[in-house]
Design an enzyme around this catalytic site. Structure first.
Site, PDB file in Angstrom:
ATOM      1  N   HIS A   1       4.559  -3.165   2.402  1.00  0.00           N
ATOM      2  CA  HIS A   1       4.705  -4.552   2.850  1.00  0.00           C
ATOM      3  C   HIS A   1       4.801  -5.501   1.653  1.00  0.00           C
ATOM      4  O   HIS A   1       5.674  -6.393   1.603  1.00  0.00           O
ATOM      5  CB  HIS A   1       3.500  -4.963   3.700  1.00  0.00           C
TER       6      HIS A   1
ATOM      7  N   HIS B   1       0.535   2.104   2.292  1.00  0.00           N
ATOM      8  CA  HIS B   1       1.102   1.371   3.430  1.00  0.00           C
ATOM      9  C   HIS B   1       1.247  -0.123   3.121  1.00  0.00           C
ATOM     10  O   HIS B   1       2.326  -0.709   3.298  1.00  0.00           O
ATOM     11  CB  HIS B   1       0.198   1.567   4.657  1.00  0.00           C
ATOM     12  N   GLU B   2       0.158  -0.713   2.660  1.00  0.00           N
ATOM     13  CA  GLU B   2       0.191  -2.147   2.388  1.00  0.00           C
ATOM     14  C   GLU B   2       1.070  -2.472   1.186  1.00  0.00           C
ATOM     15  O   GLU B   2       1.678  -3.549   1.131  1.00  0.00           O
ATOM     16  CB  GLU B   2      -1.234  -2.665   2.167  1.00  0.00           C
TER      17      GLU B   2
END
Length: 374
Positions: free
Chosen positions: A29, A25-26
Site C-alpha cells: 500500500h 502487505h502494508e
C-alpha cells in the site's frame, strides 16, 4: 516432524510469521501510494497504543502497536474505514489536498488498495521460486532420487538412480505413474523391473500402508515405498513461473475450501484462527528453516486471498466500492458506505470469535472444562 515446540518458540515463531507479512502487505500500500504522490501519515505494525516508533523526514510516523495481529497505513485524507474525507479536507490548500488519498482518481485509489494483497502474493511467489531455484523441479521421469532410511524401498534394495521400467509387467512412463500404482496397493507385494548400471534387475517389494484421506475426506490406507523422484535444475525465470503456478494452485484450493464451507459440504469448524496459526508456526519452526519458510509463503497467500474478499473493512470491500464508483461515475453514498463498513466490522469480529472458538475446541479446552464441571 515430531519435534514438539515449546511455548516460547511458538510465540516467537508466530511473531516471526505475522510481523513480516503484515509489513510486506502494508508496504505494498505504502509504496504505490507514494508512487502516486500520496502522503503517508502513519505506518503501523500492530494495533493499539504505540510501544515505540519514529517519524521520518517525509513526515510518516513508523510505529509498533502493542497488539501484533495486523497493521495499517493511514494516508493523508483517509479519515475513516470507508476512506471518506473529513469536511475539513475541502479547506486544505490545493497543494496539500493534492497529496491526499481522496484527491486521486478511482483507478489510482484502487491500485493503492490492491497493492497490499498483491504484494503478499508476490512475496509468496518469490519464496517458492527460491525453493525451486535451490532444489530444482521434480523430474517427470520414473527415476529414483532419495531413498528414505528404513523404508520398504531401502529394505528391498532400491538405489538412487534406478530407472523403473515396469511394475508387475506394466510399463511405467513417469514418476507420477509409479506413485499412483504404488499408492493403490498398500501391503500388496509388487515386482519392479529397474535399469541400473547397464543391466535390468527385478526387485520384489511390499508398499507400506500409511493412513491418508481420499477426495471425499474419508480415511483410507495408501501404499508407500519411500522413494522420492529426482529433480532437475531450473533457471530464475522458470523458478518464478513455477512459483506463480504453485501459488495459484494454493489460491484455488483456498477458494474451493471456502466455497465448500459456505455451501455446507465441509464443516465450518475447519475455520482456524490465530491460535492454530501460532501452533502451526511453532511446529514448522521446530521442523526446520525450510518448512518454516514455506509456511510463511502459505500464510502470505492466505493473507492476500482473505484481503481480496469483497467484505467491507477488507481491501476487497474497498475495491468493490471503487468498482461501483467507476460504473456509476460517482461514489456510493457516504451513508451506505458507513453502514456497510460497520456491518463488515461486525462480521469480521464475529468470524474472529468463531475461529478462536474453533481453535480452543481443537485444543480440547471445552472437553477439559466439561470434565472438570462433570
Amino acid at each position: 516432524m515430531n519435534n514438539a515446540p515449546g511455548l516460547l518458540l511458538t510465540i516467537l515463531a508466530f511473531l516471526a510469521v505475522i510481523g513480516p507479512l503484515v509489513f510486506v502487505h502494508e508496504m505494498g500500500h505504502y509504496l504505490v501510494g507514494r508512487w502516486f504522490g500520496v502522503k503517508a501519515e502513519v505506518f503501523s505494525i500492530g494495533f493499539g497504543r504505540e510501544i515505540f516508533g519514529f517519524t521520518d523526514r517525509l513526515g510518516t510516523r513508523w510505529k509498533f502497536g502493542w497488539l501484533p495481529l495486523g497493521g495499517y497505513v493511514r494516508f493523508a485524507g483517509d479519515m475513516n474505514p470507508a476512506s471518506q474525507p473529513d469536511p475539513a479536507w475541502m479547506l486544505l490548500p490545493a497543494e496539500e489536498r493534492n497529496r491526499t488519498f481522496q484527491s486521486k482518481s478511482v483507478g489510482r485509489r484502487a491500485l493503492i488498495v490492491a497493492a497490499g494483497p498483491l504484494t503478499n502474493f508476490l512475496f509468496a511467489i518469490l519464496i517458492i521460486a527460491g525453493f525451486v531455484l535451490v532444489q530444482g523441479q521434480p523430474s517427470t521421469a520414473p527415476i529414483a532420487g532419495k531413498i528414505m532410511a528404513g523404508s520398504p524401498a531401502e529394505q528391498a534394495g532400491f538405489a538412487s538412480g534406478d530407472v523403473v521400467k515396469r511394475v508387475d509387467g506394466q510399463a511405467i512412463a513417469s514418476f507420477a505413474a509409479l506413485t499412483s500404482y504404488v499408492r493403490s496397493r498398500p501391503d500388496t507385494p509388487i515386482t519392479a523391473d529397474v535399469a541400473r548400471g547397464g543391466e535390468e534387475i527385478a526387485i520384489r517389494v511390499t508398499p507400506r500402508a500409511v493412513p491418508a484421506v481420499d477426495q471425499q475426506g474419508q480415511p483410507v490406507k495408501m501404499g508407500m515405498l519411500g522413494i522420492s523422484g529426482q529433480t532437475e535444475p531450473v533457471g530464475p525465470l522458470t523458478a518464478l513461473r513455477l512459483g506463480a503456478q504453485q501459488s495459484w494452485y494454493i489460491v484455488r484450493i483456498m477458494a474451493d475450501g471456502l466455497g465448500e464451507i459456505l455451501t455446507g459440504s465441509r464443516s465450518a469448524q475447519e475455520l482456524g484462527g490465530p491460535l492454530r496459526i501460532a501452533q502451526a508456526s511453532g511446529q514448522m519452526a521446530a521442523d526446520g528453516l525450510g518448512p518454516f519458510a514455506f509456511f510463511i509463503a502459505l500464510i502470505s497467500i492466505n493473507l492476500g486471498f482473505i484481503n481480496l474478499l469483497p467484505v467491507p473493512m477488507l481491501d476487497g470491500g474497498h475495491l468493490l466500492f471503487y468498482a461501483l464508483e467507476a460504473v456509476r461515475r460517482k461514489p456510493v453514498a457516504p451513508q451506505v458506505q458507513e453502514w456497510a463498513f460497520r456491518s463488515g466490522l461486525l462480521l469480521l469480529l464475529g468470524l474472529m470469535l468463531f475461529a478462536t472458538f474453533n481453535d480452543l475446541s481443537a485444543f480440547g479446552l471445552w472437553r477439559g472444562l466439561s470434565g472438570l464441571i462433570g
